[in-house]
Design a protein around this motif. Structure first.
Motif, mmCIF file in Angstrom:
data_model
loop_
_atom_site.group_PDB
_atom_site.id
_atom_site.type_symbol
_atom_site.label_atom_id
_atom_site.label_comp_id
_atom_site.label_asym_id
_atom_site.label_seq_id
_atom_site.Cartn_x
_atom_site.Cartn_y
_atom_site.Cartn_z
ATOM 1 N N PRO A 1 0.832 -1.210 0.000
ATOM 2 C CA PRO A 1 0.000 0.000 0.000
ATOM 3 C C PRO A 1 0.863 1.255 0.000
ATOM 4 C CG PRO A 1 0.105 -0.917 2.200
ATOM 5 C CD PRO A 1 0.818 -1.897 1.306
ATOM 6 N N THR A 2 0.396 2.278 -0.695
ATOM 7 C CA THR A 2 1.153 3.524 -0.766
ATOM 8 C C THR A 2 0.645 4.570 0.224
ATOM 9 O OG1 THR A 2 -0.291 4.546 -2.421
ATOM 10 C CG2 THR A 2 1.518 3.137 -3.226
ATOM 11 N N GLY A 3 -0.538 4.363 0.777
ATOM 12 C CA GLY A 3 -1.135 5.370 1.642
ATOM 13 C C GLY A 3 -2.104 6.286 0.922
ATOM 14 N N ARG A 4 -2.162 6.204 -0.419
ATOM 15 C CA ARG A 4 -3.092 7.041 -1.172
ATOM 16 C C ARG A 4 -4.446 6.346 -1.288
ATOM 17 N NH1 ARG A 4 -2.147 8.450 -6.570
ATOM 18 N NH2 ARG A 4 -3.221 10.413 -6.190
ATOM 19 N N HIS A 5 -5.499 7.110 -1.118
ATOM 20 C CA HIS A 5 -6.829 6.530 -1.275
ATOM 21 C C HIS A 5 -7.792 7.558 -1.852
ATOM 22 C CE1 HIS A 5 -7.533 8.564 2.632
ATOM 23 N NE2 HIS A 5 -8.783 8.648 2.202
ATOM 24 N N PHE A 6 -8.877 7.057 -2.386
ATOM 25 C CA PHE A 6 -9.976 7.878 -2.892
ATOM 26 C C PHE A 6 -11.230 7.424 -2.170
ATOM 27 C CE2 PHE A 6 -13.590 8.672 -5.570
ATOM 28 C CZ PHE A 6 -13.353 9.933 -6.114
ATOM 29 N N HIS A 7 -12.023 8.368 -1.674
ATOM 30 C CA HIS A 7 -13.263 7.996 -0.987
ATOM 31 C C HIS A 7 -14.266 9.128 -1.130
ATOM 32 C CE1 HIS A 7 -15.738 7.423 2.879
ATOM 33 N NE2 HIS A 7 -16.167 6.556 1.975
ATOM 34 N N ARG A 8 -15.437 8.812 -1.644
ATOM 35 C CA ARG A 8 -16.506 9.794 -1.762
ATOM 36 C C ARG A 8 -17.861 9.146 -1.441
ATOM 37 N NH1 ARG A 8 -12.694 12.340 -1.900
ATOM 38 N NH2 ARG A 8 -11.995 13.990 -3.326
ATOM 39 N N VAL A 9 -18.666 9.872 -0.690
ATOM 40 C CA VAL A 9 -20.085 9.554 -0.527
ATOM 41 C C VAL A 9 -20.827 10.421 -1.535
ATOM 42 C CG1 VAL A 9 -22.069 9.587 1.028
ATOM 43 C CG2 VAL A 9 -19.805 8.954 1.894
ATOM 44 N N ILE A 10 -21.794 9.831 -2.230
ATOM 45 C CA ILE A 10 -22.406 10.448 -3.410
ATOM 46 C C ILE A 10 -23.919 10.533 -3.228
ATOM 47 C CG2 ILE A 10 -22.743 10.174 -5.908
ATOM 48 C CD1 ILE A 10 -20.152 8.352 -5.735
ATOM 49 N N ASP A 11 -24.502 11.601 -3.717
ATOM 50 C CA ASP A 11 -25.955 11.713 -3.797
ATOM 51 C C ASP A 11 -26.430 10.834 -4.954
ATOM 52 O OD1 ASP A 11 -28.608 12.372 -4.110
ATOM 53 O OD2 ASP A 11 -28.263 14.512 -4.471
ATOM 54 N N PRO A 12 -27.164 9.749 -4.677
ATOM 55 C CA PRO A 12 -27.579 8.850 -5.768
ATOM 56 C C PRO A 12 -28.755 9.384 -6.585
ATOM 57 C CG PRO A 12 -28.449 8.052 -3.699
ATOM 58 C CD PRO A 12 -27.601 9.261 -3.359
ATOM 59 N N GLU A 13 -29.281 10.523 -6.189
ATOM 60 C CA GLU A 13 -30.390 11.142 -6.924
ATOM 61 C C GLU A 13 -31.643 10.271 -6.965
ATOM 62 O OE1 GLU A 13 -29.066 13.674 -10.404
ATOM 63 O OE2 GLU A 13 -27.357 12.272 -10.308
ATOM 64 N N ARG A 14 -31.815 9.497 -5.919
ATOM 65 C CA ARG A 14 -33.021 8.675 -5.781
ATOM 66 C C ARG A 14 -33.130 8.224 -4.324
ATOM 67 N NH1 ARG A 14 -33.695 2.856 -7.503
ATOM 68 N NH2 ARG A 14 -34.639 2.934 -5.417
ATOM 69 N N ASP A 15 -34.233 7.570 -3.990
ATOM 70 C CA ASP A 15 -34.402 7.075 -2.624
ATOM 71 C C ASP A 15 -33.468 5.899 -2.361
ATOM 72 O OD1 ASP A 15 -36.118 5.501 -4.497
ATOM 73 O OD2 ASP A 15 -36.475 4.331 -2.670
ATOM 74 N N ILE A 16 -33.222 5.635 -1.087
ATOM 75 C CA ILE A 16 -32.413 4.473 -0.693
ATOM 76 C C ILE A 16 -33.350 3.475 -0.025
ATOM 77 C CG2 ILE A 16 -30.465 3.667 0.685
ATOM 78 C CD1 ILE A 16 -29.332 6.508 0.564
ATOM 79 N N PRO A 17 -33.626 2.352 -0.655
ATOM 80 C CA PRO A 17 -34.553 1.380 -0.075
ATOM 81 C C PRO A 17 -34.093 0.884 1.291
ATOM 82 C CG PRO A 17 -34.136 0.888 -2.385
ATOM 83 C CD PRO A 17 -33.143 1.940 -1.978
ATOM 84 N N ALA A 18 -35.059 0.531 2.118
ATOM 85 C CA ALA A 18 -34.754 0.093 3.480
ATOM 86 C C ALA A 18 -33.867 -1.136 3.492
ATOM 87 C CB ALA A 18 -36.060 -0.187 4.240
ATOM 88 N N GLU A 19 -34.064 -2.049 2.532
ATOM 89 C CA GLU A 19 -33.250 -3.272 2.513
ATOM 90 C C GLU A 19 -31.785 -2.954 2.221
ATOM 91 O OE1 GLU A 19 -35.703 -3.297 -1.390
ATOM 92 O OE2 GLU A 19 -35.956 -2.727 0.723
#
Length: 226
Positions: A35-53
């Protein structure tokens, strides 16, 4: 040098043909299985509902994605991080299909399947007939996954990197104790920490006393043969 990316996504559901979208993407960089220590991480608006399941699996609800960027807004950063290198994922066909659907919405080509490295397929060949989920592999390979109480993309790629290195022939000692490089990570304002090695310097007089002791006090000393 061989560069690879370990990637995971969380989504609103299982099939992009049903309108399901990516809501989290994470990837970490490894060079020559380190591992180099570099990472990418994003939380994204999916532009729709998120089902309970789906929320029961990864813990995300609409509150968690409110105000987050849409996929199109993070695409340039994601493509720059992934480059043209191999992408490692567990059940990689799913992640590739979900990302392909997002790329198509942005007018971008699909990810070439020649870049795909599927740890699930590797695990099935090594452990045929056995459970090969990420949790099962962590337990079998002695990797601590106690913090994985839900599916979190960033934690999952960190665990998957360890699983992948085990599947490829043994975990590198530097995976969990790696010297972190001064390479900026892609989250704004974050920089990897630099740890400078500090060798122990033995004084000359101590080395001389040790040499005298070995030469006079020990018979057939191994030190003198090396």
């Amino acid at each position: 040098m061989t560069r690879q990316l370990v990637l995971d996504t969380e989504t609103t559901g299982l099939d992009p043909r049903d309108g399901h979208r990516v809501l989290e993407v994470a990837a970490i960089e490894i060079f020559n299985l380190m591992p180099t220590g570099r990472h990418f991480h994003r939380v994204i608006d999916p532009e729709r509902d998120i089902p309970a399941e789906a929320s029961r699996i990864h813990g995300f609800t609409s509150i968690h994605v409110e105000g987050k960027p849409k996929f199109a807004a993070i695409l340039a950063e994601l493509e720059a991080f992934l480059g043209d290198d191999p992408i490692i994922a567990h059940n990689a066909g799913f992640d590739f299909a979900m990302l392909d659907a997002e790329l198509a919405r942005c007018g971008r080509p699909a990810l070439p399947r020649t870049r795909m490295v599927d740890t699930l397929e590797i695990a099935k060949k090594r452990f045929p007939g056995m459970p090969n989920s990420l949790d099962a592999l962590c337990r079998r390979l002695g990797i601590d996954n106690s913090m994985r109480t839900s599916h979190n993309a960033l934690l999952d790629v960190q665990l998957l990197a360890q699983v992948y290195l085990e599947l490829m022939g043994g975990r590198q000692p530097g995976l969990t104790l790696a010297v972190e490089r001064a390479v900026p990570v892609l989250a704004a304002g974050e920089v990897a920490v630099v740890r400078t090695p500090r060798p122990i310097i033995v004084p000359e007089e101590v080395l001389a006393r040790h040499a005298e002791f070995v030469g006079k006090k020990l018979k057939d000393a191994l030190w003198l043969k090396v």
